[in-house]
Design a protein around this motif. Sequence first.
Motif, PDB file in Angstrom:
ATOM      1  N   GLY A   1       0.802  -1.064  -0.022  1.00  0.00           N
ATOM      2  CA  GLY A   1       0.060   0.095  -0.043  1.00  0.00           C
ATOM      3  C   GLY A   1       0.910   1.168   0.113  1.00  0.00           C
ATOM      4  O   GLY A   1       0.601   1.955  -0.547  1.00  0.00           O
ATOM      5  N   GLN A   2       1.922   1.267   1.019  1.00  0.00           N
ATOM      6  CA  GLN A   2       3.017   2.321   0.714  1.00  0.00           C
ATOM      7  C   GLN A   2       3.476   2.655  -0.425  1.00  0.00           C
ATOM      8  O   GLN A   2       3.785   3.722  -0.932  1.00  0.00           O
ATOM      9  CB  GLN A   2       3.971   2.275   1.769  1.00  0.00           C
ATOM     10  CG  GLN A   2       3.286   2.371   3.332  1.00  0.00           C
ATOM     11  CD  GLN A   2       4.070   2.138   4.328  1.00  0.00           C
ATOM     12  OE1 GLN A   2       5.560   2.240   4.317  1.00  0.00           O
ATOM     13  NE2 GLN A   2       3.661   1.806   5.769  1.00  0.00           N
ATOM     14  N   ILE A   3       3.798   1.517  -1.187  1.00  0.00           N
ATOM     15  CA  ILE A   3       4.632   1.536  -2.582  1.00  0.00           C
ATOM     16  C   ILE A   3       3.774   2.003  -3.655  1.00  0.00           C
ATOM     17  O   ILE A   3       4.077   3.050  -4.264  1.00  0.00           O
ATOM     18  CB  ILE A   3       4.994   0.252  -2.756  1.00  0.00           C
ATOM     19  CG1 ILE A   3       6.199  -0.422  -2.235  1.00  0.00           C
ATOM     20  CG2 ILE A   3       5.121   0.109  -4.310  1.00  0.00           C
ATOM     21  CD1 ILE A   3       6.810  -1.715  -2.334  1.00  0.00           C
ATOM     22  N   LYS A   4       2.510   1.690  -3.434  1.00  0.00           N
ATOM     23  CA  LYS A   4       1.532   2.104  -4.751  1.00  0.00           C
ATOM     24  C   LYS A   4       1.403   3.775  -4.385  1.00  0.00           C
ATOM     25  O   LYS A   4       1.310   4.401  -5.421  1.00  0.00           O
ATOM     26  CB  LYS A   4       0.137   1.498  -4.175  1.00  0.00           C
ATOM     27  CG  LYS A   4      -0.825   1.814  -5.130  1.00  0.00           C
ATOM     28  CD  LYS A   4      -2.219   1.238  -4.941  1.00  0.00           C
ATOM     29  CE  LYS A   4      -3.468   1.807  -5.967  1.00  0.00           C
ATOM     30  NZ  LYS A   4      -4.662   1.207  -5.820  1.00  0.00           N
ATOM     31  N   LEU A   5       1.116   4.219  -3.070  1.00  0.00           N
ATOM     32  CA  LEU A   5       1.046   5.703  -2.889  1.00  0.00           C
ATOM     33  C   LEU A   5       2.453   6.362  -3.450  1.00  0.00           C
ATOM     34  O   LEU A   5       2.224   7.474  -4.156  1.00  0.00           O
ATOM     35  CB  LEU A   5       0.808   6.138  -1.388  1.00  0.00           C
ATOM     36  CG  LEU A   5      -0.704   5.662  -1.097  1.00  0.00           C
ATOM     37  CD1 LEU A   5      -0.566   5.962   0.549  1.00  0.00           C
ATOM     38  CD2 LEU A   5      -1.754   6.611  -1.768  1.00  0.00           C
ATOM     39  N   ALA A   6       3.534   5.937  -2.984  1.00  0.00           N
ATOM     40  CA  ALA A   6       4.640   6.333  -3.470  1.00  0.00           C
ATOM     41  C   ALA A   6       5.071   6.495  -5.121  1.00  0.00           C
ATOM     42  O   ALA A   6       5.629   7.434  -5.583  1.00  0.00           O
ATOM     43  CB  ALA A   6       6.056   5.622  -2.934  1.00  0.00           C
ATOM     44  N   LEU A   7       4.291   5.709  -5.959  1.00  0.00           N
ATOM     45  CA  LEU A   7       4.654   5.365  -7.169  1.00  0.00           C
ATOM     46  C   LEU A   7       3.555   6.086  -8.076  1.00  0.00           C
ATOM     47  O   LEU A   7       3.634   6.152  -9.210  1.00  0.00           O
ATOM     48  CB  LEU A   7       4.509   3.891  -7.603  1.00  0.00           C
ATOM     49  CG  LEU A   7       5.552   3.042  -7.305  1.00  0.00           C
ATOM     50  CD1 LEU A   7       5.395   1.564  -7.607  1.00  0.00           C
ATOM     51  CD2 LEU A   7       7.142   3.409  -7.554  1.00  0.00           C
TER      52      LEU A   7
ATOM     53  N   VAL B   1      11.460   2.581  -5.794  1.00  0.00           N
ATOM     54  CA  VAL B   1      10.746   2.656  -4.371  1.00  0.00           C
ATOM     55  C   VAL B   1      10.917   1.034  -3.947  1.00  0.00           C
ATOM     56  O   VAL B   1      11.000   0.125  -4.514  1.00  0.00           O
ATOM     57  CB  VAL B   1       9.216   2.713  -4.372  1.00  0.00           C
ATOM     58  CG1 VAL B   1       8.744   2.653  -3.094  1.00  0.00           C
ATOM     59  CG2 VAL B   1       8.991   4.353  -4.757  1.00  0.00           C
ATOM     60  N   SER B   2      11.603   1.169  -2.578  1.00  0.00           N
ATOM     61  CA  SER B   2      11.632  -0.286  -1.844  1.00  0.00           C
ATOM     62  C   SER B   2      11.176   0.160  -0.441  1.00  0.00           C
ATOM     63  O   SER B   2      10.707   1.130   0.093  1.00  0.00           O
ATOM     64  CB  SER B   2      12.991  -0.709  -2.006  1.00  0.00           C
ATOM     65  OG  SER B   2      13.043  -1.855  -1.085  1.00  0.00           O
ATOM     66  N   GLY B   3      11.233  -1.177   0.491  1.00  0.00           N
ATOM     67  CA  GLY B   3      10.798  -1.042   1.963  1.00  0.00           C
ATOM     68  C   GLY B   3      11.989  -0.875   2.587  1.00  0.00           C
ATOM     69  O   GLY B   3      13.241  -0.952   2.316  1.00  0.00           O
ATOM     70  N   LYS B   4      11.697  -0.939   3.837  1.00  0.00           N
ATOM     71  CA  LYS B   4      12.836  -0.924   4.887  1.00  0.00           C
ATOM     72  C   LYS B   4      13.490  -2.518   4.759  1.00  0.00           C
ATOM     73  O   LYS B   4      12.824  -3.335   5.269  1.00  0.00           O
ATOM     74  CB  LYS B   4      12.514  -0.677   6.380  1.00  0.00           C
ATOM     75  CG  LYS B   4      13.725  -0.775   7.580  1.00  0.00           C
ATOM     76  CD  LYS B   4      12.952  -0.287   8.779  1.00  0.00           C
ATOM     77  CE  LYS B   4      13.929  -0.259   9.597  1.00  0.00           C
ATOM     78  NZ  LYS B   4      13.804   0.088  11.186  1.00  0.00           N
ATOM     79  N   MET B   5      14.670  -2.619   4.562  1.00  0.00           N
ATOM     80  CA  MET B   5      15.230  -3.901   4.355  1.00  0.00           C
ATOM     81  C   MET B   5      15.900  -4.555   5.615  1.00  0.00           C
ATOM     82  O   MET B   5      16.740  -3.869   6.296  1.00  0.00           O
ATOM     83  CB  MET B   5      16.468  -3.990   3.425  1.00  0.00           C
ATOM     84  CG  MET B   5      17.004  -5.182   2.811  1.00  0.00           C
ATOM     85  SD  MET B   5      18.056  -4.801   1.402  1.00  0.00           S
ATOM     86  CE  MET B   5      19.441  -5.695   2.148  1.00  0.00           C
ATOM     87  N   ARG B   6      15.263  -5.662   6.041  1.00  0.00           N
ATOM     88  CA  ARG B   6      15.955  -6.204   7.230  1.00  0.00           C
ATOM     89  C   ARG B   6      16.337  -7.655   6.830  1.00  0.00           C
ATOM     90  O   ARG B   6      16.045  -8.224   5.961  1.00  0.00           O
ATOM     91  CB  ARG B   6      14.689  -6.380   8.416  1.00  0.00           C
ATOM     92  CG  ARG B   6      13.986  -5.449   8.637  1.00  0.00           C
ATOM     93  CD  ARG B   6      12.534  -5.634   9.619  1.00  0.00           C
ATOM     94  NE  ARG B   6      11.860  -6.539   9.037  1.00  0.00           N
ATOM     95  CZ  ARG B   6      10.438  -6.003   8.522  1.00  0.00           C
ATOM     96  NH1 ARG B   6      10.404  -5.101   8.834  1.00  0.00           N
ATOM     97  NH2 ARG B   6       9.783  -7.095   8.140  1.00  0.00           N
TER      98      ARG B   6
ATOM     99  N   VAL C   1       8.986   0.095  -9.477  1.00  0.00           N
ATOM    100  CA  VAL C   1       9.109   1.281 -10.142  1.00  0.00           C
ATOM    101  C   VAL C   1       7.323   1.739 -10.726  1.00  0.00           C
ATOM    102  O   VAL C   1       6.809   0.651 -10.930  1.00  0.00           O
ATOM    103  CB  VAL C   1      10.085   1.186 -11.244  1.00  0.00           C
ATOM    104  CG1 VAL C   1      11.354   0.773 -10.741  1.00  0.00           C
ATOM    105  CG2 VAL C   1       9.643  -0.085 -12.450  1.00  0.00           C
ATOM    106  N   ASN C   2       7.498   3.023 -11.185  1.00  0.00           N
ATOM    107  CA  ASN C   2       6.077   3.421 -11.805  1.00  0.00           C
ATOM    108  C   ASN C   2       6.506   3.526 -13.289  1.00  0.00           C
ATOM    109  O   ASN C   2       7.647   2.936 -13.849  1.00  0.00           O
ATOM    110  CB  ASN C   2       5.529   4.678 -11.149  1.00  0.00           C
ATOM    111  CG  ASN C   2       6.819   5.751 -11.292  1.00  0.00           C
ATOM    112  OD1 ASN C   2       7.694   5.580 -11.948  1.00  0.00           O
ATOM    113  ND2 ASN C   2       6.367   7.114 -11.010  1.00  0.00           N
TER     114      ASN C   2
END
Length: 274
Positions: A103-109, A117-122, A156-157
């Motif tokens: 959901g956060q990726i969709k908004l950012a793109l 865009v990526s997430g916090k990598m753990r 990516v968008n």
Amino acid sequence: MLSIIIPAHNEAGHIDACLHSVLASTEPDTAQVIVAANGCKDDTVLRAQAFERVAQARGWQLEVLDLPAIGKVGALNQADQIAAHDMRVYLDADVTMDPDLLGQIKLALNTAQPRFVSGKMRLAPAKSWATRAYARIYDKVPFMTQGVPGAGLFAVNAAGRSKWDQFPTLIADDTFVRLTFSPDQRDAMKAGYDWPLVEGFFALVKVRRRQNAGVAEVGRKFPHLLENDDKLHLSFGQKLRMGVRDPLGMLVYGAVAVIVKLTPQRDTSWERGR
């Protein structure tokens, strides 16, 4: 909407957890998931197909491609050809994500400007002592703590995807894509994902050697992309402090780095290294 592309080669031990985390996402309401299984000799395809009803129940589309052994890049390109949406998420089959990440990726793109865009990598919890020791140091290097690494998961968008045609034949597809974007075009989301390191000292050497070879290959074939590399390196002082705090971790991390430097990879084939 999102097209989520998951290349997979003999990932029977990981594809269930990966797809479960993807389909447990809180958003979006609809999405397309493409598992591009290439050259699988295990039951990766059957395991992925078992999630079709789960996907349908939440209004998503799941497609599983049973491809010959065309490599990861070939799998990515095959999946891209049937991707229905301009926003693309590329996800390794051994990665699991937080429910809020898509959901956060969709908004950012959702912008006309090119975005990576990526997430916090753990780092996922390791089983072997060597990988646990290595991970304690790797988790603190600038690659992990600064910027947007995108290893194992990037998105990516439409404007971003138009920066390249097909994925080129490279070891490090994620490095190629990341460096296609300038640092100010990359975003890290608050939600994260778990990315596993391989288990065991010699497997770490094998994968680190391949990673270094992949970065070097990108530099040789696409030297203009290096201007987008914002990767920082540990100073001697930082290494010294890490070594004092965690001597075993620094010993393992340093030993892997030294062996890789002394025995560089000459083969440019792609392999997981498990």
